[in-house]
Design an enzyme around this catalytic site. Structure first.
Site: not given
Ligand code: COA
Length: 162
Positions: A18, A42, A91, A129
């Site tokens: 991140h 989650k 990624r 994560s």
């Molecule tokens: N480096 C390391 N890890 C990364 C990464 C990076 N560059 N990018 C993503 N990850 C990891 C995250 O830590 C996460 O790990 P986990 O699943 O073990 O927790 C996983 O990859 C997925 O990441 P991401 O897709 O960013 O999920 P998230 O849960 O961190 O975030 C939101 C998702 C919050 C951005 C998304 O659900 C959201 O926008 N929610 C708000 C509601 C909304 O608007 N919904 C409609 C969307 S169309």
């Protein structure tokens, strides 16, 4: 007008993957808002306040980074903040389909908000994560994957000393 990017996620906890993405963004925007989503489905290990503190620590007090939290839709938060750029990391090919759908849905909801994809550093492409939590839970070494404060917080949570 300063250029501001929004980087949202669960950040449970923030990893070097991140922070790599935030630093890459700071090369072409003036400010990055790192926003913790509070309504993710989650089950989090760290409370929102803890996650925000760890983000600040991991960003080393970088003055161009604001740490925030939001509930509800990402695009509603972006609109409320007047932000028109959402940062996402790709990624691996496996990230693509989900990211593609999310970007199109966000565009459907808010056409003025653009999603910008970046490729994170090769060293962090295997990091997530939940994997970091899993390794830390069983006492594995996460020191090259997260900031030292995050590693210490994980040790405290899992009570595995060190
Ligand atoms: N480096 C390391 N890890 C990364 C990464 C990076 N560059 N990018 C993503 N990850 C990891 C995250 O830590 C996460 O790990 P986990 O699943 O073990 O927790 C996983 O990859 C997925 O990441 P991401 O897709 O960013 O999920 P998230 O849960 O961190 O975030 C939101 C998702 C919050 C951005 C998304 O659900 C959201 O926008 N929610 C708000 C509601 C909304 O608007 N919904 C409609 C969307 S169309």
């Amino acid at each position: 007008m300063p250029t501001v990017a929004l980087y949202a996620g669960s950040f449970d906890p923030i990893t070097n993957g991140h922070t790599d993405l935030v630093r890459r963004s700071l090369a072409f925007v003036d400010r990055v808002v790192v926003a913790v989503a509070t309504n993710a489905s989650k089950q989090p290990l760290f409370a929102v306040a803890e996650r925000m503190e760890l983000i600040s620590a991991a960003m080393g007090g970088e003055p161009r980074v604001d740490v925030r939290q939001f509930g509800g839709l990402l695009v509603d938060f972006a609109r409320a903040e007047g932000i028109r750029m959402v940062i996402r990391g790709l990624r691996a090919v496996s990230d693509f389909e989900y990211e593609y759908q999310m970007a199109l849905m966000n565009r459907h909801l808010a056409p003025e908000v653009e999603t910008v994809f970046m490729i994170p550093s090769l060293e962090t492409t295997h990091v997530s994560s939940s994997l970091v939590r899993e390794v830390a839970r069983f006492g594995g070494d996460v020191s090259t994957l997260v900031h030292p404060d995050v590693a210490a917080a994980l040790r405290r949570k899992y009570g595995n000393g060190g």
